[in-house]
Design an enzyme around this catalytic site. Sequence first.
Site, PDB file in Angstrom:
ATOM      1  N   HIS A  52       0.886  -1.206   0.067  1.00 43.02           N
ATOM      2  CA  HIS A  52      -0.124  -0.013   0.055  1.00 43.02           C
ATOM      3  C   HIS A  52       0.780   1.092  -0.185  1.00 43.02           C
ATOM      4  O   HIS A  52       1.776   1.235   0.381  1.00 43.02           O
ATOM      5  CB  HIS A  52      -0.999  -0.041   1.299  1.00 43.02           C
ATOM      6  CG  HIS A  52      -0.254   0.438   2.431  1.00 43.02           C
ATOM      7  ND1 HIS A  52      -0.379   1.815   2.797  1.00 43.02           N
ATOM      8  CD2 HIS A  52       0.198  -0.155   3.160  1.00 43.02           C
ATOM      9  CE1 HIS A  52       0.456   1.807   4.073  1.00 43.02           C
ATOM     10  NE2 HIS A  52       0.604   0.599   4.362  1.00 43.02           N
ATOM     11  N   CYS A  53       0.248   2.526  -0.212  1.00 38.96           N
ATOM     12  CA  CYS A  53       0.896   3.701  -0.311  1.00 38.96           C
ATOM     13  C   CYS A  53      -0.532   4.542   0.206  1.00 38.96           C
ATOM     14  O   CYS A  53      -1.368   3.969   0.886  1.00 38.96           O
ATOM     15  CB  CYS A  53       1.426   4.081  -1.325  1.00 38.96           C
ATOM     16  SG  CYS A  53       0.652   4.245  -3.016  1.00 38.96           S
ATOM     17  N   ALA A  54      -0.435   5.648  -0.112  1.00 36.51           N
ATOM     18  CA  ALA A  54      -1.586   6.655   0.288  1.00 36.51           C
ATOM     19  C   ALA A  54      -2.822   6.356  -0.459  1.00 36.51           C
ATOM     20  O   ALA A  54      -3.910   6.024   0.303  1.00 36.51           O
ATOM     21  CB  ALA A  54      -1.372   8.109   0.240  1.00 36.51           C
TER      22      ALA A  54
END
Length: 173
Positions: free
Chosen positions: A115-117
């Site tokens: 994941h990231c933002a």
Amino acid sequence: MQENPPSVKDIVKVLYGGKRFGNHVDEVWPNLFIGDMSVANDRYRLWKLGITHVLNAAHGRMHCQGSHDFYGSTVDYYGVPADDSPTFDLSRYFFPSAEYIQNALDTAGGRVLVHCAVGVSRSASLVLAYLMIHHHYTLVEAISQVKECRWIFPNTGFLKQLRALDIELHKTS
């Protein structure tokens, strides 16, 4: 061996095709998920998904403060402190992240959230690199594989780095 890999402009055209909406999390390869920070910050949802490993491609960034302490002993954590900026060198994390994902998937019952933002650029780029490194996909094949399940849009800098990886991996021996 591929002749001439497509240009970044041509790759962007491929990215614009297909679905144009995203879920908070999608399984894009068996037991491999791409998601956003809302899923990453929801331990109950991760437990329901059976996630055993988390690769945070925005480690240390606002709202993406994942850590071993946050996830506890049931989830293995790996943080990549990437900026979603075309000038950021994400390529130095391609091989370590791909190894982390492969080792996690090789673990009995291993299920990985990358994941990231927002879950469309940094995390997607690391998953594309994984598919290219461990499954010998070309960049376009990797994009097509992921786009069957999730809308992604790596920034142009990351696309250039992935294209360079594509060229490097598919050189004639």
